[in-house]
Design an enzyme around this catalytic site. Structure first.
Site, PDB file in Angstrom:
ATOM      1  CB  SER A  16      -0.945  -0.041   1.206  1.00 16.57           C
ATOM      2  OG  SER A  16      -1.865   1.015   1.176  1.00 16.57           O
ATOM      3  CG  HIS A  40      -6.169  -0.423  -0.776  1.00 23.01           C
ATOM      4  ND1 HIS A  40      -5.319   0.300  -1.587  1.00 23.01           N
ATOM      5  CD2 HIS A  40      -5.572  -0.501   0.445  1.00 23.01           C
ATOM      6  CE1 HIS A  40      -4.242   0.622  -0.889  1.00 23.01           C
ATOM      7  NE2 HIS A  40      -4.374   0.166   0.339  1.00 23.01           N
TER       8      HIS A  40
END
Length: 298
Positions: free
Chosen positions: A89, A192
């Protein structure tokens, strides 16, 4: 072959990076440059902020980036060939400076804007995240029914989902009845996933204003689980990472299949080491986050 991997949110802890700062002049230089670029004393925040303060998304992302790049600055002086960069991430963004894609100052600008954009998107779309322990991707796909989104595929038995705040009870009930353990993550929103669409739009504009270059070392993308060096591909992947699942398990397996057998986890904490053990216990993971870790490399 070797890969450097950088951690994401959740890796922070009070006083992180302090021993590196005290012992390496190149680390002090990185901290000083990032403080200036961020327009705030990030070094002080890393060293003296409380655990609660470091949970704030806008501070947390910059602080983890700072310590990760400071640790890398010492590591890069060692005679170790790096074949791939990747990160979980936020950690994928940390790759941009070591891989020569962006200047240090531009990476700081990008992460500052990313954290603010994600915070704003979370306020616009109240949402949260659950870690679903014991579940596989196929187990969850049939249960989504628009009630949650698969956000991270971290390992074969750990998946993270994003969901609307008002669906917490029903989703938890669905998942626990299926025999999975559900843990709510201490984050500000459902990352996400489609909840981050406003952040994607905002960050795309920011990226267009920055001077991206082709990567000198391939970056393995969370969005594609493939290696990329082209600047436009890298931008495309980073933007889409905000609204699509992080394919971390696939990233690690891709690098391993290409011949990587040693992963250097560079940055605070040892979160990725634990995840990689679940993906493949045979993988070697070396942590680089404290002075003692550097000393072992001597």
């Amino acid at each position: 072959m070797n890969a450097v991997i950088f951690p994401g949110q959740g890796a922070q802890y009070p006083r992180m990076g302090k021993d590196l700062y005290d012992n390496f002049p190149e680390v002090r230089d990185i901290f000083s440059r990032i403080d200036k670029a961020a327009g705030m004393p990030l070094s002080e925040k890393c060293f003296y902020a409380s655990e609660e303060e470091l949970k704030d998304t806008s501070l947390q992302q910059l602080a983890i980036l700072t310590v990760s790049l400071a640790a890398f600055e010492v590591f890069r002086g060692k005679p170790i060939k790096i074949d791939y960069f990747s990160g979980l991430s936020l950690g994928e963004y940390s790759c941009l400076y070591p891989a020569g894609v962006l200047s240090l100052e531009d990476v700081v600008i990008l992460i500052r804007e990313r954290s603010l954009a994600m915070d704003e998107a979370a306020k616009e779309n109240p949402s949260c995240m659950f870690a679903v322990i014991g579940a596989r991707e196929d187990d969850l796909k049939g249960k989504q029914n628009n009630s949650f989104y698969i956000a991270n595929i971290n390992s074969p038995s750990q998946i993270v989902v994003s969901l609307a705040e008002n669906k917490k009870l029903i989703v938890k009930e669905i998942l626990t009845k299926s025999g999975f353990r559900v843990v709510e993550l201490d984050v500000s929103g459902g990352f996400h996933s489609t909840f981050m669409e406003p952040a994607r739009v905002r960050l795309k504009k920011v990226m267009e204003s920055l001077n991206f270059l082709d990567a000198k070392v391939p970056i393995v993308s969370n969005f594609t689980a493939r290696a990329h060096t082209d600047r436009e591909d890298i931008k495309h992947n980073l933007i889409n990472q905000l609204t699509h699942p992080v394919l971390w398990k696939d990233c690690i397996e891709f690098m391993n299949n290409k011949g990587v057998n040693t992963f250097f986890e560079v940055g605070p904490s040892r979160v990725l080491k634990g995840i990689l053990r679940k993906i493949n216990p045979q993988l070697k993971v070396v942590n680089i986050g404290k002075k003692e870790d550097i000393d072992v490399l001597e």
